[in-house]
Each structure stands twice: as C-alpha cells, then as structure tokens.
Enzyme design. Structure first.
Site, PDB file in Angstrom:
ATOM      1  N   TYR A  21     -58.367 -22.541 -35.355  1.00  0.00           N
ATOM      2  CA  TYR A  21     -59.408 -23.501 -34.971  1.00  0.00           C
ATOM      3  C   TYR A  21     -60.730 -22.783 -34.710  1.00  0.00           C
ATOM      4  O   TYR A  21     -61.784 -23.191 -35.210  1.00  0.00           O
ATOM      5  CB  TYR A  21     -58.991 -24.293 -33.724  1.00  0.00           C
ATOM      6  CG  TYR A  21     -60.109 -25.164 -33.215  1.00  0.00           C
ATOM      7  CD1 TYR A  21     -60.351 -26.405 -33.784  1.00  0.00           C
ATOM      8  CD2 TYR A  21     -60.985 -24.710 -32.214  1.00  0.00           C
ATOM      9  CE1 TYR A  21     -61.413 -27.198 -33.356  1.00  0.00           C
ATOM     10  CE2 TYR A  21     -62.044 -25.499 -31.788  1.00  0.00           C
ATOM     11  CZ  TYR A  21     -62.246 -26.738 -32.366  1.00  0.00           C
ATOM     12  OH  TYR A  21     -63.306 -27.503 -31.954  1.00  0.00           O
ATOM     13  N   GLU A  57     -67.389 -20.801 -28.346  1.00  0.00           N
ATOM     14  CA  GLU A  57     -66.075 -21.373 -28.677  1.00  0.00           C
ATOM     15  C   GLU A  57     -64.987 -20.834 -27.747  1.00  0.00           C
ATOM     16  O   GLU A  57     -64.127 -21.590 -27.288  1.00  0.00           O
ATOM     17  CB  GLU A  57     -65.723 -21.071 -30.135  1.00  0.00           C
ATOM     18  CG  GLU A  57     -66.540 -21.842 -31.151  1.00  0.00           C
ATOM     19  CD  GLU A  57     -66.283 -23.343 -31.098  1.00  0.00           C
ATOM     20  OE1 GLU A  57     -65.160 -23.749 -30.756  1.00  0.00           O
ATOM     21  OE2 GLU A  57     -67.217 -24.107 -31.396  1.00  0.00           O
ATOM     22  N   GLN A 111     -60.704 -25.306 -22.852  1.00  0.00           N
ATOM     23  CA  GLN A 111     -60.212 -25.871 -21.589  1.00  0.00           C
ATOM     24  C   GLN A 111     -61.217 -25.707 -20.438  1.00  0.00           C
ATOM     25  O   GLN A 111     -60.826 -25.629 -19.280  1.00  0.00           O
ATOM     26  CB  GLN A 111     -58.865 -25.255 -21.213  1.00  0.00           C
ATOM     27  CG  GLN A 111     -57.769 -25.545 -22.234  1.00  0.00           C
ATOM     28  CD  GLN A 111     -56.447 -24.919 -21.871  1.00  0.00           C
ATOM     29  OE1 GLN A 111     -56.392 -23.845 -21.284  1.00  0.00           O
ATOM     30  NE2 GLN A 111     -55.369 -25.597 -22.224  1.00  0.00           N
ATOM     31  N   THR A 112     -62.500 -25.643 -20.769  1.00  0.00           N
ATOM     32  CA  THR A 112     -63.553 -25.569 -19.749  1.00  0.00           C
ATOM     33  C   THR A 112     -64.603 -26.626 -20.073  1.00  0.00           C
ATOM     34  O   THR A 112     -64.997 -26.770 -21.226  1.00  0.00           O
ATOM     35  CB  THR A 112     -64.210 -24.175 -19.721  1.00  0.00           C
ATOM     36  OG1 THR A 112     -63.210 -23.179 -19.517  1.00  0.00           O
ATOM     37  CG2 THR A 112     -65.242 -24.092 -18.607  1.00  0.00           C
ATOM     38  N   CYS A 136     -67.543 -47.963 -27.593  1.00  0.00           N
ATOM     39  CA  CYS A 136     -68.000 -48.232 -28.961  1.00  0.00           C
ATOM     40  C   CYS A 136     -69.417 -48.785 -29.009  1.00  0.00           C
ATOM     41  O   CYS A 136     -70.296 -48.234 -29.688  1.00  0.00           O
ATOM     42  CB  CYS A 136     -67.053 -49.205 -29.641  1.00  0.00           C
ATOM     43  SG  CYS A 136     -65.299 -48.879 -29.370  1.00  0.00           S
ATOM     44  N   TYR A 156     -58.284 -18.142 -18.473  1.00  0.00           N
ATOM     45  CA  TYR A 156     -57.449 -16.965 -18.680  1.00  0.00           C
ATOM     46  C   TYR A 156     -58.268 -15.722 -19.020  1.00  0.00           C
ATOM     47  O   TYR A 156     -59.065 -15.718 -19.962  1.00  0.00           O
ATOM     48  CB  TYR A 156     -56.439 -17.222 -19.794  1.00  0.00           C
ATOM     49  CG  TYR A 156     -55.497 -18.357 -19.493  1.00  0.00           C
ATOM     50  CD1 TYR A 156     -54.513 -18.233 -18.508  1.00  0.00           C
ATOM     51  CD2 TYR A 156     -55.606 -19.569 -20.168  1.00  0.00           C
ATOM     52  CE1 TYR A 156     -53.658 -19.272 -18.219  1.00  0.00           C
ATOM     53  CE2 TYR A 156     -54.746 -20.615 -19.876  1.00  0.00           C
ATOM     54  CZ  TYR A 156     -53.781 -20.465 -18.908  1.00  0.00           C
ATOM     55  OH  TYR A 156     -52.936 -21.514 -18.620  1.00  0.00           O
ATOM     56  N   LEU A 158     -63.810 -19.001 -15.938  1.00  0.00           N
ATOM     57  CA  LEU A 158     -63.693 -19.409 -17.337  1.00  0.00           C
ATOM     58  C   LEU A 158     -62.250 -19.420 -17.844  1.00  0.00           C
ATOM     59  O   LEU A 158     -62.025 -19.485 -19.050  1.00  0.00           O
ATOM     60  CB  LEU A 158     -64.546 -18.476 -18.208  1.00  0.00           C
ATOM     61  CG  LEU A 158     -66.048 -18.649 -18.040  1.00  0.00           C
ATOM     62  CD1 LEU A 158     -66.802 -17.503 -18.691  1.00  0.00           C
ATOM     63  CD2 LEU A 158     -66.513 -19.982 -18.612  1.00  0.00           C
ATOM     64  N   CYS A 177     -63.884 -49.623 -38.490  1.00  0.00           N
ATOM     65  CA  CYS A 177     -62.835 -49.152 -37.574  1.00  0.00           C
ATOM     66  C   CYS A 177     -61.696 -50.161 -37.387  1.00  0.00           C
ATOM     67  O   CYS A 177     -61.912 -51.300 -36.964  1.00  0.00           O
ATOM     68  CB  CYS A 177     -63.470 -48.823 -36.222  1.00  0.00           C
ATOM     69  SG  CYS A 177     -62.288 -48.183 -35.014  1.00  0.00           S
ATOM     70  N   TRP A 217     -75.785 -23.689 -28.017  1.00  0.00           N
ATOM     71  CA  TRP A 217     -75.119 -23.057 -29.163  1.00  0.00           C
ATOM     72  C   TRP A 217     -75.216 -23.921 -30.418  1.00  0.00           C
ATOM     73  O   TRP A 217     -74.895 -23.464 -31.506  1.00  0.00           O
ATOM     74  CB  TRP A 217     -73.661 -22.740 -28.840  1.00  0.00           C
ATOM     75  CG  TRP A 217     -72.909 -23.872 -28.204  1.00  0.00           C
ATOM     76  CD1 TRP A 217     -72.288 -24.900 -28.819  1.00  0.00           C
ATOM     77  CD2 TRP A 217     -72.701 -24.055 -26.803  1.00  0.00           C
ATOM     78  NE1 TRP A 217     -71.716 -25.736 -27.900  1.00  0.00           N
ATOM     79  CE2 TRP A 217     -71.946 -25.245 -26.651  1.00  0.00           C
ATOM     80  CE3 TRP A 217     -73.078 -23.338 -25.654  1.00  0.00           C
ATOM     81  CZ2 TRP A 217     -71.558 -25.727 -25.392  1.00  0.00           C
ATOM     82  CZ3 TRP A 217     -72.692 -23.827 -24.416  1.00  0.00           C
ATOM     83  CH2 TRP A 217     -71.940 -24.999 -24.286  1.00  0.00           C
ATOM     84  N   ARG A 218     -75.677 -25.161 -30.271  1.00  0.00           N
ATOM     85  CA  ARG A 218     -75.924 -25.981 -31.451  1.00  0.00           C
ATOM     86  C   ARG A 218     -77.283 -25.687 -32.065  1.00  0.00           C
ATOM     87  O   ARG A 218     -77.620 -26.238 -33.116  1.00  0.00           O
ATOM     88  CB  ARG A 218     -75.815 -27.472 -31.105  1.00  0.00           C
ATOM     89  CG  ARG A 218     -74.382 -27.937 -30.895  1.00  0.00           C
ATOM     90  CD  ARG A 218     -74.315 -29.415 -30.580  1.00  0.00           C
ATOM     91  NE  ARG A 218     -72.940 -29.892 -30.576  1.00  0.00           N
ATOM     92  CZ  ARG A 218     -72.558 -31.099 -30.180  1.00  0.00           C
ATOM     93  NH1 ARG A 218     -73.474 -31.963 -29.745  1.00  0.00           N
ATOM     94  NH2 ARG A 218     -71.295 -31.463 -30.217  1.00  0.00           N
ATOM     95  N   ASP A 224     -59.232 -31.307 -34.264  1.00  0.00           N
ATOM     96  CA  ASP A 224     -58.828 -31.073 -32.890  1.00  0.00           C
ATOM     97  C   ASP A 224     -58.362 -32.401 -32.296  1.00  0.00           C
ATOM     98  O   ASP A 224     -58.232 -33.406 -33.007  1.00  0.00           O
ATOM     99  CB  ASP A 224     -59.962 -30.441 -32.069  1.00  0.00           C
ATOM    100  CG  ASP A 224     -61.152 -31.370 -31.886  1.00  0.00           C
ATOM    101  OD1 ASP A 224     -61.154 -32.502 -32.438  1.00  0.00           O
ATOM    102  OD2 ASP A 224     -62.098 -30.975 -31.181  1.00  0.00           O
TER     103      ASP A 224
END
Length: 305
Positions: free
Chosen positions: A132, A47, A52-53, A204, A94, A92, A215, A34-35, A150
């Site tokens: 979001y 999305e 939560q997957t 890092c 709910y 997947l 940072c 999807w990118r 997020d």
C-alpha cells in the site's frame, strides 16, 4: 484491460464517473501539506506517519520531522535513537516504523544513489514499505501507481457500485475505474471521497458527493459496507426524502411544489415547507435526476428525461 468480467455495473458511464470525482476533488479538498509536494521522501514520511494516526496530528509531526531531517541523506546520517525518540515524543505509534524509515533512507542513499525507485515494485524493496505505501509513494510522487485500495476505497466501491466484499473484486473494480496515467489525482480523490463524504456515517448531500447520481446506496438507502455492518440512520434523513421525491415523481408526469410536498412528507409545511422542498429538488436537478421549470402557475417538477 483484463478479459475478466467487470465488477462494475454494465450500464455505468465510466467517463462521467471519473470526471465527476476528479472535478469535485480539484474544486475543493483538504489541504494537507504533503499534497503540495511530489518529493518521494516527504511523501514516504507522511505515509508512514499516517498509519493509524489522525491526519490532523500528523501535520505538526511531519513538519517537525522534515525540519530536523529534510532529506534522506540527513535521515540516513542520523542516530537511530534520535529518530525513535522523535517518534515516541510525537506519539506516532509503533517505534518499529521509525526504525524502518531510518533504514529505508539508508537504502535510498547507499543502494540507489540517493534516488528513490519510481515503481511500486521497486519501492516495496525498501525496509518497512509494504504494497500500500509503495503504491501511494509511486502514485503521489511519480504519478506511476496502481489504483489504491484501502478501507475507505472499499467502502466507497461497495456502496456506490455494489462491488462484492471481496479483495479481488475490489482490486479489479478500482483498477477499472482509474483513468490511465492519472494515479496521483485519482487516488487522492477517491480516498478523499471515502474520508470526507462516504465515511462510516455518510454525508452525501452535505459534502456534495459527486457520485450521488450513480450510487447504489444513495438510491436504495442501504449504506452498510465491509467496515459498517450496522445500517447508519436513514429514517428522516435528507437522503430518504430525496428518494421519496424521485419515487413520487415516478408516478406522475409533473407536479407543483404544493402537490409534491404532502406526498413526500406528512408534516409538510413550516420549516419543512416550500423552501425546504425547493432546496431538495434543486439538489436533485443539479444531480441530473429531476427537471425544474418555472411557469405562470409556479414551480413544476418532473423526472429528468
């Protein structure tokens, strides 16, 4: 630009921060399918599925879903029971998400003539599309989103720039950092940073985090964050020894490796001898923190001027 006080450090070089992150992302990042698209329907499906997957499991389901229903028109015409059945079979989460996605496709077809709204506000009018997700689709499909905030982004901002654990502060800092008109690359990049280099247990150096030299957490060794209340292990880490190198060099104008090593660790030698130390100072040189010079008497190291 807002007149409100900045949530970022006053001396932060924003352009350097922006360039470092986008160059790091564009050089190498996880290649999710999807990118590689700017189709808003395909991005919306990814999305919704990603909530939560684990992303690795989403790839197969996403490709199968689009094989079955390749357009909003196909999904809108589908029997809702079939869509829910697909969702259940691919574990997947709910089932309401499947119902909402089906209804959103109907809205696109019936209310928008088959064309997706292009703004976060417009996308938020679709069934089951919260702020979001609306912003993500606007960003990745139309390059027309706001700065994403997020859990991963909050963790990064808190650690890197000591942004307070406050939603308003995170929103302000994220917006201030994002380059104008660059939401597609920027939001992908900062989420990648949180997912790859700045997770709950940071990697890092291993991940070549592009923000190490800016940072606060990397400098202090305190990697707590809003979702990481317990300090990750720091004792004996590469980050700890990098910090020691910088502190030792702060006391001396210049040191050779043989002089620097024993001051950095008491067990200097063998596997943690000159080769190990040279790798450490080369990393620090790449980050602009030290200067390394080759002379007749060997390698000399000093703080960057």
């Amino acid at each position: 630009m807002s007149d409100a006080p900045s949530e970022l450090p006053a001396d932060l070089d924003r352009e350097a921060v922006q360039s470092a992150l986008t160059e790091w992302y564009e050089a190498d990042h996880r290649d999710f399918p999807w990118r590689r698209t700017d189709d808003p329907y395909e991005i919306l499906v990814s999305e919704v599925m990603s909530q939560q997957t684990q992303l690795g499991r989403v790839v197969e389901a996403w490709e199968a879903f689009l094989d079955e229903w390749p357009t909003t028109a196909d999904l809108a015409a589908a029997d809702r029971a079939d869509v829910v059945g697909f969702w259940t079979n691919h574990r997947l989460g709910y089932n309401n998400r499947a119902k909402y996605l089906h209804e959103a496709a109907r809205q696109v077809e019936e209310d928008h003539g088959g064309e997706f709204p292009r703004t976060p506000d417009g996308l938020s009018e679709l069934m089951g599309v919260g702020p979001y997700t609306a912003n993500a689709v606007a960003s990745f499909a139309f390059n027309n989103g706001d700065a994403v905030v997020d859990t991963n982004v909050k963790r990064v901002l808190h650690r890197a720039f000591a942004v307070p654990d406050d939603d308003v502060a995170f929103e302000a800092a994220a917006s201030e950092l994002m380059p104008d008109g660059e939401s597609r690359v920027w939001n992908n990049a900062i989420m990648e940073l949180g997912g790859v280099a700045c997770g709950k247990t940071p990697t890092c150096d291993e991940s070549g985090c592009p923000w190490r030299r800016f940072c606060h957490a990397y400098e202090t060794g305190d990697f707590t964050a809003p979702d990481v209340p317990t300090q990750p292990s720091f004792e004996g880490s590469r980050r700890q020894f990098r910090g020691r190198v910088v502190r030792v060099l702060g006391e001396y104008d210049e040191l050779g490796l043989s002089e620097l090593g024993p001051r950095v660790r008491v067990d200097y030698g063998g596997d943690t001898g000159a080769e190990w130390l040279r790798g450490l100072v080369d990393d620090l040189e790449s980050d602009g923190l030290v200067d390394v010079a080759e002379g007749d008497d060997g390698v000399r190291v000093s703080l960057a001027k």
